[in-house]
Design an enzyme around this catalytic site. Sequence first.
Site, PDB file in Angstrom:
ATOM      1  N   HIS A 135       0.834  -1.203   0.000  1.00  0.00           N
ATOM      2  CA  HIS A 135       0.000   0.000   0.000  1.00  0.00           C
ATOM      3  C   HIS A 135       0.868   1.253   0.000  1.00  0.00           C
ATOM      4  O   HIS A 135       2.066   1.181   0.311  1.00  0.00           O
ATOM      5  CB  HIS A 135      -0.921   0.046   1.238  1.00  0.00           C
ATOM      6  N   LYS A 139      -0.438   4.945   4.518  1.00  0.00           N
ATOM      7  CA  LYS A 139      -1.440   4.077   5.167  1.00  0.00           C
ATOM      8  C   LYS A 139      -1.074   3.858   6.629  1.00  0.00           C
ATOM      9  O   LYS A 139       0.065   3.532   6.956  1.00  0.00           O
ATOM     10  CB  LYS A 139      -1.550   2.738   4.431  1.00  0.00           C
TER      11      LYS A 139
END
Length: 226
Positions: A135, A139
């Site tokens: 990600h 995040k």
Amino acid sequence: MNILILGRGKTGSLVAEVAKERGHRVSVLGASDNSRASALTPARLAPIDVVIDFTTPAAVLENIEACIQAGKNVVVGTTGWYGELAGIQQRVEKSGSGLLYAANFSIGVNLFFEVARSAAAALQHQYFGQVFERHHAQKKDAPSGTAVALQRIIRDASGTELEITSFREGDVVGMHELVLDSASDTIYVCHDAKSRRGFAEGAVRAAEWLAGKKGFFDFKDVWRKL
Ligand SMILES: NC(=O)c1ccc[n+]([C@@H]2O[C@H](COP(=O)([O-])OP(=O)(O)OC[C@H]3O[C@@H](n4cnc5c(N)ncnc54)[C@H](OP(=O)(O)O)[C@@H]3O)[C@@H](O)[C@H]2O)c1
């Protein structure tokens, strides 16, 4: 419907856009408008049909609690709170409100989960399994809620708990991979999101489905009905 969206971040903003496109009346609260769920009073929530939460693991539980107390249905996209799932389920069922949550609101990811569930049979045939997730660098939680959901699916299907390896880099929207390796071959089952739009559409369609319902729902059990 009259939808209140919590979170003006990357996903909440897109959810607001999709909800407007689908003809809903939309209002949005960000962190500065709603510190410790202070904006979610019964009076503020009274005209709202469904609340949609895409905030942070630190904020989501107080938001859910305020919705339960006001008897308001809520769709929860925020991840990182699943340790509290059983307690929240009890609270929702006792209060007679409705809550629908998903580690991932994309239809593609939910199909990926089903493929992974079938592929878990390999673990009974001398395959070694691993989960990888990648990600964007901002995040906040790791491993991702989607990776944890995938791990649970594989455990339920095979009795084996796979290790999750998380990567945080650049602006990757979200990539999840199940790798099953044996002496003779390797199986890769992979989902790679191109944008956040799939999450936003799934969340708005989930809110439309949840309107007027009572109970505690997981998107993976209802997405085929949307
Ligand atoms: N289930 C799914 O399909 C799915 C898909 C994508 C993301 N997610 C999850 O959704 C969450 C949000 O992701 P994101 O990428 O949109 O994060 P993000 O861009 O960091 O946005 C989070 C937003 O929440 C706001 N916020 C914090 N506390 C709040 C409060 N009490 N009331 C209202 N807003 C508040 C923040 O406001 P400030 O900017 O003012 O601090 C921020 O704008 C994460 O947990 C992520 O893992 C789930």
